[in-house]
Each structure stands twice: as structure tokens, then as C-alpha cells.
Design a protein around this motif. Sequence first.
Motif, PDB file in Angstrom:
ATOM      1  N   VAL A  50       1.419  -7.027  14.369  1.00 22.92           N
ATOM      2  CA  VAL A  50       2.760  -7.622  14.428  1.00 22.92           C
ATOM      3  C   VAL A  50       2.685  -9.078  14.867  1.00 22.92           C
ATOM      4  CG1 VAL A  50       4.937  -7.605  15.712  1.00 22.92           C
ATOM      5  CG2 VAL A  50       4.053  -5.478  14.726  1.00 22.92           C
ATOM      6  N   TYR A  53       1.744 -11.402  12.028  1.00 24.27           N
ATOM      7  CA  TYR A  53       2.724 -11.585  10.950  1.00 24.27           C
ATOM      8  C   TYR A  53       4.163 -11.623  11.464  1.00 24.27           C
ATOM      9  CZ  TYR A  53      -1.260 -10.385   7.994  1.00 24.27           C
ATOM     10  OH  TYR A  53      -2.485 -10.364   7.364  1.00 24.27           O
ATOM     11  N   LEU A  57       7.703 -10.619   9.424  1.00 26.14           N
ATOM     12  CA  LEU A  57       8.322  -9.332   9.735  1.00 26.14           C
ATOM     13  C   LEU A  57       9.751  -9.522  10.242  1.00 26.14           C
ATOM     14  CD1 LEU A  57       5.212  -7.745  11.469  1.00 26.14           C
ATOM     15  CD2 LEU A  57       6.068  -7.217   9.180  1.00 26.14           C
ATOM     16  N   TYR A  85       5.946  -3.279   9.793  1.00 27.16           N
ATOM     17  CA  TYR A  85       4.512  -3.595   9.753  1.00 27.16           C
ATOM     18  C   TYR A  85       3.715  -2.414   9.201  1.00 27.16           C
ATOM     19  CZ  TYR A  85      -0.277  -4.424  11.149  1.00 27.16           C
ATOM     20  OH  TYR A  85      -1.641  -4.559  11.125  1.00 27.16           O
ATOM     21  N   TYR A  89       1.661  -3.113   5.932  1.00 25.91           N
ATOM     22  CA  TYR A  89       0.273  -3.512   6.184  1.00 25.91           C
ATOM     23  C   TYR A  89      -0.681  -2.393   6.592  1.00 25.91           C
ATOM     24  CZ  TYR A  89       1.494  -8.429   5.759  1.00 25.91           C
ATOM     25  OH  TYR A  89       1.891  -9.650   5.268  1.00 25.91           O
TER      26      TYR A  89
END
Length: 431
Positions: A50, A53, A57, A85, A89
Motif C-alpha cells: 500500500v 502505491y 490506490l 491493493y 496487486y
Amino acid sequence: MSKNIRALAARCLYAVVDQGRSLSQELPKQQALVESGKDKGLLQEFCYGVLRYLPELEHHVRQFVKKPLTGKQRVFHFLMIVGIYQIKYTRIPDHAAVAETVAATAILKNRHLKGMVNAVLRNFQRLDSTELDDSVAEPVRFNHPGWLIKKLKAGYPEQWQNILTENLQRPPMWLRVNQQKTDVEQYLTLLEDVDIAVKYIAPVSNAILLEQAVDVTKLPNFADGWVSIQDGAAQAAAPLLSARSDDNILDCCAAPGGKTCHILELTPDIKAMTAIDVEPERLVRVEENLARLGLTANVIAGDAANPIDWFDGELFDRILLDAPCSGTGVIRKNPDIKWLRKASDIDNLVVLQQQILAAIWQLLKPGGTMIYATCSILPEENTMQVSRFVEQNADATLATIDMGQDAKDWQILPGQDSMDGFYYAKLLKKS
């Protein structure tokens, strides 16, 4: 308390992003609440992922939540981010990611937000594409704060995008072999015996890059001090210092002690090794590392900018100054740096570096060597800082660094030869 990993991740991320706490402090607190090693690893994956990104997000959350959550509800903002997330991902099946994340609302004691969390995650699932286009703001598209992007553009006009991309990668695992216990060739054989694949050996430092990270307990004789975990860039410090027998050496700002130990491993017959750090609690790690590796140093809690409080009067032959810095070269392994640092911090750090350089230089013998190092990639902390120091001190000269290149200093960028971003300059004090 129930051990819902998503709830623990949301609490950890709230503490880091909104309350400004360090991930290295907050994550272990949450990991202590779960017993399974697999769950601890999953919790770490959520938090690190997290933070890599975060803007992207948050952009996705804003697509479905027009009024930001505030106050006690703020932790649910991070819960939704954790959910997105997972979907975007990780390999966790979408239905499991949604179900477990929605279940965390009960653990976080706000069941009436269950519907919102569920709706946001299911709406995200239904998106035709989650790719970001060029119309999205740069901080979102590149997952870095705007101030840092601006500085990297100025410092590296041709490379800034590559740096930002490298910062989003998972850090590789580098090993440093303890020369007092074994040698590199023997340790490579031990790794082969336990099926741990090696990708690369650094030509100057003999640092070992593994094909993939492994638990330290799987490393042969780790507990007995045969090997340590240290990035390839950081392993250049001791060879650059070039310690000799009977040298009196200072490792300044030494915690957690990796470079202190490496110097002692390479040159055990030095006269004395002093390791100082301003934070006494961080020196515990220095002591632990020395003990595991069977090494000895004089470990002191002291402020490098005020040596009068701890300096005993005996000048040093060589000094390693691993200066306090922005940490912008190690974002791969510390993604919270992007959100804890502010643009104003850089100016303050530059001033602190100047103060420490001036103070510690006085402790170096004429004819002595100082290595100035940072884990930053910002020119104002590195090349500009050293140039200013040499201009202001007539007894200081900048020596050529011989690390496979002919340069007055050495700026390593993130991902270069799989290393962290790091900077080195070698300063000589005229006799």
C-alpha cells in the motif's frame, strides 16, 4: 482481539500515513498480535504494498467515495485501500479479498460502514480497466509526492522516471560474508548445498546478491555470525575507507552497525573502533550485531554535531560519516519515506549535515581520510554538500574513488546493479 490481518494493516497504515509514525516501529506492533509466520508476512505485504502505491490506490477510492472519511472513520479509508491493493496487486482471489476486508469492519468496531466498504470493493472489481492514463496527476501516476518528483526532475532530467520506477520495486537480498569466520568461495558452496541461488557477486566488495530473498534462518550459519544482510551499495563503505593495522577509526552515526562490523571483519587488527549514534535505543542493534559476529567496538551514545560531550581527545586516522539524510535512495525497502518526508525536511537535513561535517572534521588527524556517505540521491545532500565543504576548508581535498570507475565521488542510483541509492565521497585532510 480478532486477528483479521486486513484490520491490523489498516491500523498500521493509519498510524504511518496520518499520524506520521515510522513503519519500522508500527508494523512490528501489529505483527506481534498474530502468531503465524505466514500471517506476519501477509501483513507486511499489505503494508509495504500500500505504501508503494498509495496515491494510485487513494485515486481509486476517490472514484467511489466523494466525501473523504475523517476522524474515527479515517481508518476505514485505509481498510478500503488495503482491499483494493489485494484485488489489483496480489494473487488473493477477489472474492476472498472482498470478504475478509469487509469482515474487518466488525473488528474495527464500525459495522455501519460495512456496506460502504463492500460497495467500493465490488465497484472496483467491475471496472473495465484500472490502468492510469496520462491525464492523471503525476504524483498519482508515479506514486511519489510532488515535491520529490520535482527535485528528481531537476537533479536527473534524463533519469527521473527510471528512478521513480525503481523505487516501486521490491528490494533484493544482499549478503555480506564475515571474513573472520569464512570466505566468499566457501560460503557460496554452503549456499549451493542448501539450494539458495546466487545471481551476482559484486567485483569490489564481494557482496553476494541472491536470486530471491530467503528467511535468514535458512542462511547457513547465520546465527553463528558467518553472514549478514546488507545492501550491495552499503558494502562499499568499508573497502572505500581502506582501514589499516593500528588505525584509530570512528564510525559516525553508526546504527544499526552494519558498516562498523564490516570494517572490523576486513581489518581486525586496527587499534580501536569507536561507533557513535545520537539515539541510544538504536545502539542496541549495534551491540547485538557485534555480539552475533564476535566483534568488539567502543559503542557510545553521542551527538556527532557536538563531539565535546563524548570525544576523548585522541584524533582518528579514518572516519566514516554516514550522515543523517533524506533516505531517498532506500525507498525500495522503506516506502514510508515518501509519505513521512516533506520538502522542508531536506533544507533542515542539509544544515545538520554541514554542522556534523564541520564538527567531525576537527577529530580527523592531518593526513587522515574521511568517507562521507548518505543513502540519499538528492544533489543538495551529496555533490553540492561536499563541494561546499571543500571550498570552505583549505585543508580538505576530494580524492578519486576507485570502485570500477574514475570519479571524484560516487552517486549510485536505485536499482543500479541491483543496489540501493547511495552516495560516497572520499575526503583527505592535508598534513
